[in-house]
Design an enzyme around this catalytic site. Structure first.
Site, PDB file in Angstrom:
ATOM      1  N   GLU A 167      31.330  71.605  65.157  1.00 27.74           N
ATOM      2  CA  GLU A 167      31.334  70.214  64.718  1.00 27.74           C
ATOM      3  C   GLU A 167      32.688  69.748  64.158  1.00 27.74           C
ATOM      4  O   GLU A 167      32.845  69.538  62.943  1.00 27.74           O
ATOM      5  CB  GLU A 167      30.215  69.967  63.692  1.00 27.74           C
ATOM      6  CG  GLU A 167      28.834  70.229  64.268  1.00 27.74           C
ATOM      7  CD  GLU A 167      27.689  69.875  63.316  1.00 27.74           C
ATOM      8  OE1 GLU A 167      27.961  69.575  62.142  1.00 27.74           O
ATOM      9  OE2 GLU A 167      26.526  69.906  63.744  1.00 27.74           O
ATOM     10  N   GLU A 350      22.420  72.256  68.671  1.00 27.17           N
ATOM     11  CA  GLU A 350      21.648  72.073  67.431  1.00 27.17           C
ATOM     12  C   GLU A 350      20.788  70.832  67.564  1.00 27.17           C
ATOM     13  O   GLU A 350      21.248  69.782  68.026  1.00 27.17           O
ATOM     14  CB  GLU A 350      22.546  71.865  66.203  1.00 27.17           C
ATOM     15  CG  GLU A 350      23.203  73.096  65.692  1.00 27.17           C
ATOM     16  CD  GLU A 350      24.035  72.838  64.426  1.00 27.17           C
ATOM     17  OE1 GLU A 350      23.728  71.881  63.673  1.00 27.17           O
ATOM     18  OE2 GLU A 350      24.993  73.597  64.226  1.00 27.17           O
TER      19      GLU A 350
HETATM   20  O1  IFM Z   1      23.192  72.428  58.316  1.00 28.92           O
HETATM   21  C1  IFM Z   1      23.987  71.716  59.198  1.00 28.92           C
HETATM   22  C2  IFM Z   1      24.832  72.660  60.023  1.00 28.92           C
HETATM   23  O2  IFM Z   1      25.652  73.442  59.217  1.00 28.92           O
HETATM   24  C3  IFM Z   1      25.711  71.885  60.981  1.00 28.92           C
HETATM   25  N1  IFM Z   1      24.967  70.913  61.720  1.00 28.92           N
HETATM   26  C4  IFM Z   1      24.049  70.061  61.025  1.00 28.92           C
HETATM   27  C5  IFM Z   1      23.139  70.887  60.144  1.00 28.92           C
HETATM   28  C6  IFM Z   1      22.166  69.958  59.386  1.00 28.92           C
HETATM   29  O3  IFM Z   1      22.858  69.071  58.582  1.00 28.92           O
END
Ligand code: IFM
Length: 434
Positions: A167, A350
């Protein structure tokens, strides 16, 4: 669930994701201090001043946790190595105990028939590097390449897939412009430099891993749909700026050798000199693209200084994070990803929601709605090859501490006992292999 594994293409992969600092227990095993430790120790930054020193104690409970991944019928486990665990000072000395831990983790996955999907940076920067400016410093490219080299030498022969940085928007913009994550800066020059250096470091890491013969290398970006608050030209402009910074900047750098005009409008004066000469490093060929997707933002104009937008309250049902549930956005971003990545396999690396309780019907509905979008994307010909849930365990949700529960498995943070939630049990049935 409203689907089973059999509703997806035969080679489609289901995974579950975690990250090092959020679960391991950073206080153990000789890991060095990170900017998240000091950010959390500074009053006002993190709910209850909580940090990752103990987290889920995964460091000592790894076997139990890997058993949960295997018993849940997942194919892949996406995890990260902690730079400060491997190199406590960020450079130089290697902590062999740290590498041994990840070695056991990878072997533990393979023994259970699980594919190891490695991320090399999921946000805990060693403090000595933060002292030297962290992501603002161009030298991060070299420091990161050295760290990646150490990990690749030790684990590279057994890793199924790898991505350098989780990210980029969070690493750069959320942390250096909005100040919500470590290092907690609110500075446009810092943000512009971090955005560029994150991509430069990504490219360097890909080169290093290829040099070690590693394959199946990708990038993981996060995306949020930008919904203009109304039909006014000003609201559309504000949403376009948000979209350029959040969604298109990193895709542009990775796949088009340029950044979007709507982002350069504000960032160009603050980017490092000769930034446009770095795209041959940044644009290393990739084998896949990962999308982290959760929500949309309703955006309105503010007037005043660039970027001139504000986040407004939206009308849709929300998760415990206050994030609107908007599965349509996933379709939008799978198409955008395909436009950029041109046929590379796409993974939803994710997706998931924060919700309290063990009988998490709301999480089931969220997963069903998003997987329906994945299925329709596949039906329209988009090359979606896998889907990962965030997250295996309730864990440290960064500035929000331990309150927000994203896990398929509940963690009691007093006893550290793990209890599978309804969503875990239902997924386990849906993902059964025969
Ligand atoms: O917990 C985070 C993760 O570290 C990165 N992506 C989003 C998730 C939820 O906020």
């Amino acid at each position: 669930m409203e689907f089973t594994r059999q509703d997806f293409p035969e080679r489609f992969l289901f995974g579950v994701a975690t990250s090092a600092y959020q679960i391991e227990g950073h206080g153990f095993g000789g890991a060095g201090q990170t900017h998240w430790d000091t950010f959390a120790a500074t009053p006002g930054n993190v709910v209850n001043g909580e940090n990752g020193a103990l987290a889920c104690d995964h460091y000592h409970r790894m076997d139990e946790d890997l058993d949960l991944v295997a018993a849940g019928n997942f194919d892949v486990y996406r995890f990260s190595t902690s730079w400060a665990r491997v190199m406590p000072e960020g450079r130089g000395t290697v902590n062999q105990r740290g590498l041994d831990f990840y070695d056991r983790l990878v072997d533990g996955l393979l023994e259970r028939g699980l594919k190891p999907a490695l991320t090399l940076y999921h946000w805990e920067l060693p403090s000595p590097l933060a002292d030297e400016g962290g992501w603002r410093n161009r030298a991060m490219g070299d420091w990161f390449a050295d760290y990646v080299d150490v990990v690749a030498r030790r684990l590279g022969d057994r890793i199924w897939s790898a991505a350098p940085i989780n990210e980029p928007w969070c690493v750069a913009w959320l942390s250096h412009f909005e100040g919500h994550h470590a290092p907690g800066l609110r500075d446009i020059r810092a943000a512009a430099r971090a955005m560029h250096h994150v991509l430069l470091s990504h490219g360097r890491a890909i080169e290093v891993m290829r040099g070690h013969g590693m394959t199946n290398l990708g990038a993981v970006c996060n995306f949020e749909y930008a919904q203009p608050v109304d039909d006014s030209p000003a609201a559309h402009r504000a949403a376009e700026t948000y979209d350029a910074i959040y969604n298109r900047f990193f895709l542009g750098g990775l796949f088009r050798g340029t950044y979007p005009e709507a982002a350069l409008d504000g960032l160009a004066p603050y980017l490092p000199v000769r930034w446009d000469e770095d795209f041959s490093s940044i644009g290393q060929p990739l084998d896949w693209l990962g999308l982290n997707y959760y929500t949309r933002k309703v955006i309105g104009p503010t007037g005043g200084a660039w970027p001139g937008y504000a986040y407004l309250d939206g009308p849709l049902p929300k998760t415990d994070m206050g994030w609107e549930i908007y599965p349509e956005g996933l379709t939008h971003f799978l198409r955008l990803a395909q436009d950029h990545a041109q046929g590379l396999p796409l993974y939803v690396t994710e997706n998931g929601m924060a919700a309290p309780g063990l009988r998490d019907e709301d999480r089931l509905a969220y997963i069903n709605a998003h997987l329906a979008r994945v299925r329709s994307a596949i039906a329209e010909g988009l090359p979606v090859a896998g889907y990962y849930l965030w997250s295996l365990l309730d864990n440290y949700e960064w500035a929000l501490g331990y309150d927000k529960r994203f896990g398929l498995v509940h963690v009691d943070f007093d006893t550290l006992v793990r209890t599978p939630k309804l969503s875990y049990e239902k997924l386990k049935l849906a993902l059964a292999k025969s």
